[in-house]
Design a protein around this motif. Sequence first.
Motif, PDB file in Angstrom:
ATOM      1  N   VAL A 171       4.285   9.177   1.217  1.00 28.15           N
ATOM      2  CA  VAL A 171       4.696   8.133   2.162  1.00 28.15           C
ATOM      3  C   VAL A 171       6.187   7.873   2.048  1.00 28.15           C
ATOM      4  N   GLY A 172       6.756   7.362   3.138  1.00 29.51           N
ATOM      5  CA  GLY A 172       8.179   7.049   3.147  1.00 29.51           C
ATOM      6  C   GLY A 172       8.635   6.734   4.558  1.00 29.51           C
ATOM      7  N   TYR A 173       9.946   6.759   4.744  1.00 32.90           N
ATOM      8  CA  TYR A 173      10.546   6.459   6.044  1.00 32.90           C
ATOM      9  C   TYR A 173      11.332   7.676   6.512  1.00 32.90           C
ATOM     10  N   GLY A 174      10.923   8.257   7.626  1.00 37.07           N
ATOM     11  CA  GLY A 174      11.606   9.452   8.097  1.00 37.07           C
ATOM     12  C   GLY A 174      11.473  10.573   7.085  1.00 37.07           C
ATOM     13  N   ASP A 175      12.638  11.061   6.604  1.00 43.33           N
ATOM     14  CA  ASP A 175      12.625  12.128   5.588  1.00 43.33           C
ATOM     15  C   ASP A 175      12.722  11.563   4.172  1.00 43.33           C
ATOM     16  N   LYS A 176      12.848  10.247   4.042  1.00 48.21           N
ATOM     17  CA  LYS A 176      12.992   9.634   2.718  1.00 48.21           C
ATOM     18  C   LYS A 176      11.623   9.395   2.092  1.00 48.21           C
ATOM     19  N   ILE A 177      11.343  10.130   1.004  1.00 51.52           N
ATOM     20  CA  ILE A 177      10.061   9.997   0.313  1.00 51.52           C
ATOM     21  C   ILE A 177      10.119   8.799  -0.630  1.00 51.52           C
ATOM     22  N   VAL A 178       9.099   7.947  -0.550  1.00 55.95           N
ATOM     23  CA  VAL A 178       9.006   6.783  -1.429  1.00 55.95           C
ATOM     24  C   VAL A 178       7.998   7.038  -2.545  1.00 55.95           C
ATOM     25  N   LEU A 179       6.797   7.498  -2.190  1.00 58.27           N
ATOM     26  CA  LEU A 179       5.764   7.867  -3.159  1.00 58.27           C
ATOM     27  C   LEU A 179       5.099   9.151  -2.680  1.00 58.27           C
ATOM     28  N   SER A 180       4.749  10.017  -3.608  1.00 57.72           N
ATOM     29  CA  SER A 180       4.205  11.315  -3.192  1.00 57.72           C
ATOM     30  C   SER A 180       2.919  11.657  -3.938  1.00 57.72           C
ATOM     31  N   ASP A 181       2.133  12.545  -3.313  1.00 53.04           N
ATOM     32  CA  ASP A 181       0.906  13.113  -3.899  1.00 53.04           C
ATOM     33  C   ASP A 181      -0.065  12.039  -4.385  1.00 53.04           C
ATOM     34  N   LEU A 182      -0.308  11.049  -3.522  1.00 53.36           N
ATOM     35  CA  LEU A 182      -1.240   9.977  -3.882  1.00 53.36           C
ATOM     36  C   LEU A 182      -2.673  10.448  -3.661  1.00 53.36           C
ATOM     37  N   GLU A 183      -3.483  10.288  -4.699  1.00 51.01           N
ATOM     38  CA  GLU A 183      -4.900  10.640  -4.623  1.00 51.01           C
ATOM     39  C   GLU A 183      -5.706   9.401  -5.008  1.00 51.01           C
ATOM     40  N   PHE A 184      -6.637   8.993  -4.136  1.00 50.34           N
ATOM     41  CA  PHE A 184      -7.392   7.782  -4.458  1.00 50.34           C
ATOM     42  C   PHE A 184      -8.631   7.683  -3.577  1.00 50.34           C
ATOM     43  N   LEU A 185      -9.702   7.138  -4.152  1.00 50.60           N
ATOM     44  CA  LEU A 185     -10.922   6.872  -3.399  1.00 50.60           C
ATOM     45  C   LEU A 185     -11.306   5.412  -3.588  1.00 50.60           C
ATOM     46  N   MET A 186     -11.367   4.683  -2.475  1.00 50.60           N
ATOM     47  CA  MET A 186     -11.809   3.290  -2.501  1.00 50.60           C
ATOM     48  C   MET A 186     -13.274   3.244  -2.097  1.00 50.60           C
ATOM     49  N   LYS A 187     -14.063   2.584  -2.956  1.00 48.71           N
ATOM     50  CA  LYS A 187     -15.507   2.539  -2.722  1.00 48.71           C
ATOM     51  C   LYS A 187     -15.923   1.234  -2.044  1.00 48.71           C
ATOM     52  N   GLN A 188     -17.157   1.208  -1.620  1.00 50.35           N
ATOM     53  CA  GLN A 188     -17.698   0.075  -0.877  1.00 50.35           C
ATOM     54  C   GLN A 188     -17.542  -1.236  -1.648  1.00 50.35           C
ATOM     55  N   ASN A 189     -17.034  -2.255  -0.954  1.00 52.54           N
ATOM     56  CA  ASN A 189     -16.920  -3.627  -1.463  1.00 52.54           C
ATOM     57  C   ASN A 189     -15.968  -3.779  -2.657  1.00 52.54           C
ATOM     58  N   GLN A 190     -15.145  -2.784  -2.924  1.00 53.32           N
ATOM     59  CA  GLN A 190     -14.158  -2.912  -3.994  1.00 53.32           C
ATOM     60  C   GLN A 190     -13.016  -3.831  -3.573  1.00 53.32           C
ATOM     61  N   LYS A 191     -12.533  -4.587  -4.532  1.00 49.92           N
ATOM     62  CA  LYS A 191     -11.330  -5.387  -4.338  1.00 49.92           C
ATOM     63  C   LYS A 191     -10.253  -4.821  -5.260  1.00 49.92           C
ATOM     64  N   ILE A 192      -9.130  -4.387  -4.659  1.00 50.61           N
ATOM     65  CA  ILE A 192      -8.107  -3.634  -5.384  1.00 50.61           C
ATOM     66  C   ILE A 192      -6.757  -4.313  -5.248  1.00 50.61           C
ATOM     67  N   ALA A 193      -6.023  -4.415  -6.354  1.00 51.96           N
ATOM     68  CA  ALA A 193      -4.644  -4.913  -6.336  1.00 51.96           C
ATOM     69  C   ALA A 193      -3.697  -3.740  -6.496  1.00 51.96           C
ATOM     70  N   ILE A 194      -2.714  -3.636  -5.604  1.00 54.22           N
ATOM     71  CA  ILE A 194      -1.656  -2.626  -5.733  1.00 54.22           C
ATOM     72  C   ILE A 194      -0.445  -3.316  -6.348  1.00 54.22           C
ATOM     73  N   LEU A 195      -0.023  -2.854  -7.506  1.00 53.64           N
ATOM     74  CA  LEU A 195       1.025  -3.515  -8.271  1.00 53.64           C
ATOM     75  C   LEU A 195       2.201  -2.567  -8.488  1.00 53.64           C
ATOM     76  N   GLY A 196       3.311  -3.122  -8.896  1.00 52.90           N
ATOM     77  CA  GLY A 196       4.507  -2.320  -9.187  1.00 52.90           C
ATOM     78  C   GLY A 196       5.747  -3.103  -8.846  1.00 52.90           C
ATOM     79  N   ARG A 197       6.873  -2.620  -9.347  1.00 57.33           N
ATOM     80  CA  ARG A 197       8.128  -3.328  -9.143  1.00 57.33           C
ATOM     81  C   ARG A 197       8.496  -3.372  -7.663  1.00 57.33           C
ATOM     82  N   ASN A 198       9.328  -4.319  -7.329  1.00 57.54           N
ATOM     83  CA  ASN A 198       9.788  -4.478  -5.951  1.00 57.54           C
ATOM     84  C   ASN A 198      10.509  -3.213  -5.489  1.00 57.54           C
ATOM     85  N   GLY A 199      10.167  -2.731  -4.304  1.00 57.35           N
ATOM     86  CA  GLY A 199      10.822  -1.547  -3.758  1.00 57.35           C
ATOM     87  C   GLY A 199      10.170  -0.239  -4.146  1.00 57.35           C
TER      88      GLY A 199
END
Length: 512
Positions: free
Chosen positions: A333-361
């Motif tokens: 993911v990113g903006y245009g050609d600027k990559i922000v995060l790459s090669d994300l692999e994830f499976l969200m299951k039924q009724n899961q509640k998930i927090a995405i954390l990390g530093r600003n930006g």
Amino acid sequence: MALLEVEGLRFKYTDNDLFNDVSFRILPKDHIVLVGDNGCGKSTFMNLIAKNLIPDKGKIEWLNNVKYSYLDQHLKIRNDISIYDYITEVFKPLLEKEAKMNEYYEMLGSCKEYEYDKYLSFANSIQEELEEKNFYAMNSTLGNMINGLGITSMGLDTPLKNLSGGQRAKVYLAKLLLEEPDVLLMDEPTNFLDTTHIEWLSKYLIDFKKAFVVISHDESFLRAIGKSVYCLNNKIMTRYNMPYDTYLSEREIREDQYKKAYENQQKFIKRTEQFIAKNIVRATTTKQAQSRRKMLERIERLEKPKNHEPMYIKFPYSRGLGQEVLKLKSLTVGYGDKIVLSDLEFLMKQNQKIAILGRNGIGKSTILKTILGILDPIDGSYIWNPSADLNYFAQEEQYPDNLTPIEYLRYYYHLKTDGELRSILATTGIKGDLATKPMNSLSGGQQTRVRLALMTMKKSNVLIFDEPTNHLDIASKAELWEAIDKFPGSVILVTHEDDFYEGLVDMELNFE
């Protein structure tokens, strides 16, 4: 001697009085936190003392030559220069003095003998001033500031116009702190900071040798920095000369005392009015009744105790989902050609509640915007369950001038009547004339309540929140927490507040 004196302050929006002869003062080295429920007038008060608004009545007087700087929660700054050029504007007068000093030193080699002492004296005088203002520690001071607030990672040559609203707020905060005014005025400075940067700011303010006034709904932050508390409640400002934790218990005692005083006054007024009605027409008692009427007209009436305006939030559930709700496959993911995060692999299951954390930006909001289809993925893919019904709360939203809460909801649900929309807004505490005021005139917390009201109008099975607590008071956060906890579907939550997501989510995705 007080740096600021406020006496007899009154101010109103439309017909709503926000303050009842409020008094306030800032003393040298005061570390003040200003608290109160959403919509009580904290931000308005800060704008008044910052001279951005003119009071209807009362005195606001700063001591001569006192320098103050103001960080607004609805920040608007110039955006046509780079981060570095913007921040270092604060050093421009000193850089000009350094250039002048060097000019004098150069003149020593060619000036006449009788001018030598004069130019040397000029140069030495400037050098003493530069040393006094820690000019030669400029690079160290600047480095500490931009690293402490996480600005370095943005790229110092990045134009401000290319930054998000949260990133621009951090840049402005850095410049404000570097200015080292006599008084810092800050409205919700932690809204766009992650935990590490909030800790850095807390330490900075604890060690700050001058005065500050801070509005915040982050209790951990308030506990760390608040040496004295001003509470705005029932249109009255009360000072508590004590740390924030001690204030919490003392406030309950004082609020109970105020409630009893109000109830006693109401009983007295009722008895007096009954006496007047009964005796005003009797010749033998009319003078007594008239006397009591005059006394009643002169009495300083207490405002009815205003308790927290509760939110009764329920996010309606649409339908069940299969076991796999969302799947990321090598997503970049990113903006245009600027990559922000790459090669994300994830499976969200039924009724899961998930927090995405990390530093600003780091890219938390970018992930959300990508899986919502607002941004295109740079590479890889994401797959939603075909039965997924999404309901999204964005971190930032801009409103057209004069757009009211009723008009905001009607844009999405244009067949609803005013009465129906008012009822929906009332569930989140937006009642009466608040429903017809421009969104841009509401406090940050009130705007959030309007947006949450919109979310309660849509049936969904996946809730997606991007920093929903930024402007909410403590009680409102608890009510939102309860509503999310009771939601039977899946939840994706981005937040920097540990106290909010702990005990609420099943999983944490932490990006470093």
